[in-house]
Design an enzyme around this catalytic site. Structure first.
Site, PDB file in Angstrom:
ATOM      1  NE  ARG A  77     -16.570 -41.439 -35.538  1.00  0.00           N
ATOM      2  CZ  ARG A  77     -16.256 -40.583 -36.520  1.00  0.00           C
ATOM      3  NH1 ARG A  77     -17.199 -39.984 -37.211  1.00  0.00           N
ATOM      4  NH2 ARG A  77     -15.009 -40.333 -36.816  1.00  0.00           N
ATOM      5  CE1 TYR A 121     -10.511 -47.435 -38.476  1.00  0.00           C
ATOM      6  CE2 TYR A 121     -10.885 -45.523 -37.070  1.00  0.00           C
ATOM      7  CZ  TYR A 121     -10.089 -46.214 -37.958  1.00  0.00           C
ATOM      8  OH  TYR A 121      -8.865 -45.698 -38.331  1.00  0.00           O
ATOM      9  CG  ASP A 122     -14.612 -45.088 -32.588  1.00  0.00           C
ATOM     10  OD1 ASP A 122     -14.283 -45.072 -33.783  1.00  0.00           O
ATOM     11  OD2 ASP A 122     -15.205 -44.150 -32.031  1.00  0.00           O
ATOM     12  CD  GLU A 123     -15.731 -49.787 -27.797  1.00  0.00           C
ATOM     13  OE1 GLU A 123     -14.576 -50.064 -27.441  1.00  0.00           O
ATOM     14  OE2 GLU A 123     -16.576 -49.286 -27.020  1.00  0.00           O
ATOM     15  N   GLY A 124     -13.049 -51.564 -32.346  1.00  0.00           N
ATOM     16  CA  GLY A 124     -12.151 -52.497 -33.043  1.00  0.00           C
ATOM     17  C   GLY A 124     -10.698 -52.144 -32.792  1.00  0.00           C
ATOM     18  CG  ASN A 172      -8.490 -36.578 -38.506  1.00  0.00           C
ATOM     19  OD1 ASN A 172      -8.476 -36.724 -37.282  1.00  0.00           O
ATOM     20  ND2 ASN A 172      -9.578 -36.698 -39.237  1.00  0.00           N
ATOM     21  NE  ARG A 187      -9.724 -41.411 -44.853  1.00  0.00           N
ATOM     22  CZ  ARG A 187      -8.655 -42.172 -44.681  1.00  0.00           C
ATOM     23  NH1 ARG A 187      -8.051 -42.211 -43.526  1.00  0.00           N
ATOM     24  NH2 ARG A 187      -8.193 -42.907 -45.684  1.00  0.00           N
ATOM     25  CB  SER A 207      -9.970 -36.909 -50.221  1.00  0.00           C
ATOM     26  OG  SER A 207     -10.676 -37.619 -49.247  1.00  0.00           O
ATOM     27  CB  THR A 260     -11.374 -28.794 -33.886  1.00  0.00           C
ATOM     28  OG1 THR A 260     -11.259 -29.701 -32.779  1.00  0.00           O
ATOM     29  CG2 THR A 260     -12.035 -27.505 -33.446  1.00  0.00           C
TER      30      THR A 260
HETATM   31  P1  NAD Z   1      -6.914 -47.006 -46.521  1.00  0.00           P
HETATM   32  O1  NAD Z   1      -8.355 -47.385 -46.523  1.00  0.00           O
HETATM   33  O2  NAD Z   1      -6.404 -46.192 -47.656  1.00  0.00           O
HETATM   34  O3  NAD Z   1      -5.992 -48.301 -46.399  1.00  0.00           O
HETATM   35  C1  NAD Z   1      -6.381 -49.475 -45.727  1.00  0.00           C
HETATM   36  C2  NAD Z   1      -5.835 -50.647 -46.514  1.00  0.00           C
HETATM   37  O4  NAD Z   1      -6.169 -51.864 -45.816  1.00  0.00           O
HETATM   38  C3  NAD Z   1      -6.447 -50.774 -47.909  1.00  0.00           C
HETATM   39  O5  NAD Z   1      -5.441 -51.048 -48.855  1.00  0.00           O
HETATM   40  C4  NAD Z   1      -7.424 -51.946 -47.773  1.00  0.00           C
HETATM   41  O6  NAD Z   1      -7.679 -52.591 -49.005  1.00  0.00           O
HETATM   42  C5  NAD Z   1      -6.699 -52.806 -46.756  1.00  0.00           C
HETATM   43  N1  NAD Z   1      -7.589 -53.720 -46.015  1.00  0.00           N
HETATM   44  C6  NAD Z   1      -8.747 -53.415 -45.386  1.00  0.00           C
HETATM   45  N2  NAD Z   1      -9.267 -54.505 -44.804  1.00  0.00           N
HETATM   46  C7  NAD Z   1      -8.392 -55.527 -45.068  1.00  0.00           C
HETATM   47  C8  NAD Z   1      -8.388 -56.910 -44.740  1.00  0.00           C
HETATM   48  N3  NAD Z   1      -9.369 -57.461 -44.023  1.00  0.00           N
HETATM   49  N4  NAD Z   1      -7.354 -57.659 -45.181  1.00  0.00           N
HETATM   50  C9  NAD Z   1      -6.347 -57.113 -45.908  1.00  0.00           C
HETATM   51  N5  NAD Z   1      -6.317 -55.819 -46.262  1.00  0.00           N
HETATM   52  C10 NAD Z   1      -7.329 -55.025 -45.834  1.00  0.00           C
HETATM   53  O7  NAD Z   1      -6.658 -46.259 -45.127  1.00  0.00           O
HETATM   54  P2  NAD Z   1      -5.370 -45.476 -44.588  1.00  0.00           P
HETATM   55  O8  NAD Z   1      -5.766 -44.089 -44.358  1.00  0.00           O
HETATM   56  O9  NAD Z   1      -4.192 -45.774 -45.418  1.00  0.00           O
HETATM   57  O10 NAD Z   1      -5.216 -46.158 -43.149  1.00  0.00           O
HETATM   58  C11 NAD Z   1      -4.240 -47.158 -42.903  1.00  0.00           C
HETATM   59  C12 NAD Z   1      -4.271 -47.547 -41.435  1.00  0.00           C
HETATM   60  O11 NAD Z   1      -4.013 -46.401 -40.628  1.00  0.00           O
HETATM   61  C13 NAD Z   1      -5.604 -48.117 -40.972  1.00  0.00           C
HETATM   62  O12 NAD Z   1      -5.374 -49.163 -40.061  1.00  0.00           O
HETATM   63  C14 NAD Z   1      -6.255 -46.963 -40.266  1.00  0.00           C
HETATM   64  O13 NAD Z   1      -7.145 -47.386 -39.265  1.00  0.00           O
HETATM   65  C15 NAD Z   1      -5.057 -46.238 -39.682  1.00  0.00           C
HETATM   66  N6  NAD Z   1      -5.355 -44.814 -39.468  1.00  0.00           N
HETATM   67  C16 NAD Z   1      -5.420 -43.947 -40.506  1.00  0.00           C
HETATM   68  C17 NAD Z   1      -5.738 -42.628 -40.274  1.00  0.00           C
HETATM   69  C18 NAD Z   1      -5.790 -41.590 -41.366  1.00  0.00           C
HETATM   70  O14 NAD Z   1      -6.122 -40.439 -41.089  1.00  0.00           O
HETATM   71  N7  NAD Z   1      -5.468 -41.899 -42.605  1.00  0.00           N
HETATM   72  C19 NAD Z   1      -6.019 -42.180 -38.973  1.00  0.00           C
HETATM   73  C20 NAD Z   1      -5.972 -43.122 -37.945  1.00  0.00           C
HETATM   74  C21 NAD Z   1      -5.617 -44.433 -38.197  1.00  0.00           C
HETATM   75  N1  UDP Z   2     -16.871 -33.909 -42.814  1.00  0.00           N
HETATM   76  C1  UDP Z   2     -17.564 -32.891 -43.466  1.00  0.00           C
HETATM   77  N2  UDP Z   2     -17.782 -33.023 -44.798  1.00  0.00           N
HETATM   78  C2  UDP Z   2     -17.340 -34.073 -45.524  1.00  0.00           C
HETATM   79  C3  UDP Z   2     -16.620 -35.099 -44.867  1.00  0.00           C
HETATM   80  C4  UDP Z   2     -16.412 -34.987 -43.494  1.00  0.00           C
HETATM   81  O1  UDP Z   2     -17.976 -31.908 -42.844  1.00  0.00           O
HETATM   82  O2  UDP Z   2     -17.568 -34.094 -46.756  1.00  0.00           O
HETATM   83  C5  UDP Z   2     -16.591 -33.761 -41.373  1.00  0.00           C
HETATM   84  C6  UDP Z   2     -16.948 -34.981 -40.530  1.00  0.00           C
HETATM   85  O3  UDP Z   2     -18.315 -34.925 -40.143  1.00  0.00           O
HETATM   86  C7  UDP Z   2     -15.987 -34.812 -39.372  1.00  0.00           C
HETATM   87  C8  UDP Z   2     -14.762 -34.169 -39.987  1.00  0.00           C
HETATM   88  O4  UDP Z   2     -15.197 -33.598 -41.215  1.00  0.00           O
HETATM   89  O5  UDP Z   2     -16.529 -33.913 -38.412  1.00  0.00           O
HETATM   90  C9  UDP Z   2     -13.651 -35.149 -40.271  1.00  0.00           C
HETATM   91  O6  UDP Z   2     -14.211 -36.235 -40.966  1.00  0.00           O
HETATM   92  P1  UDP Z   2     -13.348 -37.432 -41.560  1.00  0.00           P
HETATM   93  O7  UDP Z   2     -14.319 -38.417 -42.120  1.00  0.00           O
HETATM   94  O8  UDP Z   2     -12.292 -36.901 -42.449  1.00  0.00           O
HETATM   95  O9  UDP Z   2     -12.567 -38.041 -40.318  1.00  0.00           O
HETATM   96  P2  UDP Z   2     -12.954 -38.409 -38.807  1.00  0.00           P
HETATM   97  O10 UDP Z   2     -14.351 -37.977 -38.509  1.00  0.00           O
HETATM   98  O11 UDP Z   2     -12.806 -39.878 -38.754  1.00  0.00           O
HETATM   99  O12 UDP Z   2     -11.980 -37.652 -38.020  1.00  0.00           O
END
Ligand code: NAD
Ligand code: UDP
Length: 314
Positions: free
Chosen positions: A145, A148-151, A177, A189, A192, A213
């Site tokens: 991970r 993403y985390d360190e990124g 989330n 995720r 979905s 959780t």
């Molecule tokens: P998503 O994957 O649906 O959307 C990400 C979008 O970024 C996509 O349209 C993808 O094509 C585009 N993308 C990826 N790499 C790219 C690149 N190099 N250049 C241009 N476009 C690029 O994800 P999301 O859930 O909509 O997340 C959006 C943002 O919110 C992300 O930065 C994510 O890290 C952050 N975020 C989301 C959640 C969540 O639960 N949904 C939680 C924490 C942080």
């Molecule tokens: N998870 C699960 N079944 C799935 C997808 C995810 O049990 O089909 C778990 C996953 O291991 C994590 C939690 O649900 O503990 C949330 O996962 P998600 O990928 O949605 O987000 P994140 O781990 O980045 O919070």
């Protein structure tokens, strides 16, 4: 005076959260340039805006610099689902570092505001709950991970160094989330995945024993918090999420009950470094932004299930 001519750049605007944000900005009468490389985003998320003269779409990868005239940058470009960000982890690190560096450079040059979509993942597998913004986190720098985390952590570092060195107008938002319509059926995720599995009549896959959780925020609430942060004087970091915490087992049970009570749960191995708990501390958002999550899981799941029923998921 009402500002009609704000020019927004939304990176990652074809994705799940970005497309909802674009809907809001367009509905406010602002101008929007969406920039996306379509790694996980899809053009159809923006269908209703292509004929609108206030909207433009640019296919571009944020790891490459771009010159463009805008007032505000909403920097969301980055895959967010573990399945997608782990598929090409080196690219995820590049997107996080170079993409954020390029967008901060643009913000600096234009004196534009920039909101960086950071994440609760910067807390890693947290030892404390809820996670306050001053908690430094417990992150593995070499795990699956980490890209993403360190990124996202280096993204935050860059934001604050640009702010300290160049007075760049940053806003760092730590998103917890988030779920809702327009998540891709193959997003991977948990919300979905469970809904799509249940609608297909498949058993739900829990990774681990389901005792971990998460706290799930409906996308409309999230975008509301995002807009409030952009309009505020805060630079952050600010947690935005929902603080009602559920086990993954509870989530599976709720979705089974809503869609098909005959379905069962199957257990699969827990991926490496999967956080055991996650719940946002929301006092800064509540006090400074007057923001509260309004949509409870039950209501948000119904809306999301309706969405997945309305699209083809076979
Ligand atoms: P998503 O994957 O649906 O959307 C990400 C979008 O970024 C996509 O349209 C993808 O094509 C585009 N993308 C990826 N790499 C790219 C690149 N190099 N250049 C241009 N476009 C690029 O994800 P999301 O859930 O909509 O997340 C959006 C943002 O919110 C992300 O930065 C994510 O890290 C952050 N975020 C989301 C959640 C969540 O639960 N949904 C939680 C924490 C942080
Ligand atoms: N998870 C699960 N079944 C799935 C997808 C995810 O049990 O089909 C778990 C996953 O291991 C994590 C939690 O649900 O503990 C949330 O996962 P998600 O990928 O949605 O987000 P994140 O781990 O980045 O919070």
């Amino acid at each position: 005076m009402q500002k009609f001519n704000i020019k927004n750049l939304v990176t990652g605007g074809a994705g799940f959260i970005g497309s909802h944000l674009i809907d809001r900005l367009m509905d406010k009468g602002e101008e929007v340039i969406c920039l996306d490389n379509f790694y996980t985003g899809v053009k159809s998320n923006l269908d209703k805006w292509y004929t609108n003269p206030r909207f433009e779409l640019i296919r571009h990868d944020v790891t490459e610099p771009i010159t463009i005239e805008i007032d505000r940058i909403w920097h969301l470009a980055c895959p967010a689902s573990p399945v997608h960000y782990q598929r090409n982890p080196i690219k995820t690190s590049k997107t996080s570092f170079l993409g954020t560096y390029n967008m901060l450079g643009l913000a600096k040059r234009l004196n534009a505001e920039i909101l960086f979509a950071s994440t609760s993942e910067i807390y890693g597998d947290p030892e404390v709950s809820p996670q306050r913004e001053d908690y430094k986190g417990s992150v593995n720098p070499i795990g699956i991970r980490s890209c993403y985390d360190e990124g996202k952590r280096i993204g935050e570092t860059l934001c604050f160094d640009y702010h300290r060195k160049h007075l760049t107008k940053i806003k760092v938002m730590r998103i917890f989330n988030t779920y809702g319509p327009r998540m891709s059926p193959d997003d991977g995720r948990v919300v979905s995945n469970f809904i799509v599995q249940a609608l297909r009549g498949e058993n739900l896959t829990i990774y681990g024993d389901g005792s971990q959780t998460r706290s799930f925020c409906y996308v409309d609430d999230l975008v509301d918090g995002m807009q409030r942060l952009m309009e505020s004087k805060l630079i952050g970091p600010v947690n935005i999420g929902n603080d009602e915490e559920f086990t993954i087992y509870e989530l599976a049970k709720v979705i089974i009950k809503k869609i098909n009570p005959e379905l069962e749960i199957i257990f699969k191995p827990l991926p490496e470094d999967d956080p055991h708990q996650r719940k946002p501390f929301l006092e800064i958002a509540k006090k400074e932004l007057k923001w509260y999550p309004n949509i409870r899981l039950n209501e948000g799941l119904d809306k999301t299930i309706d969405y997945f029923r309305s699209i083809k998921i076979t």
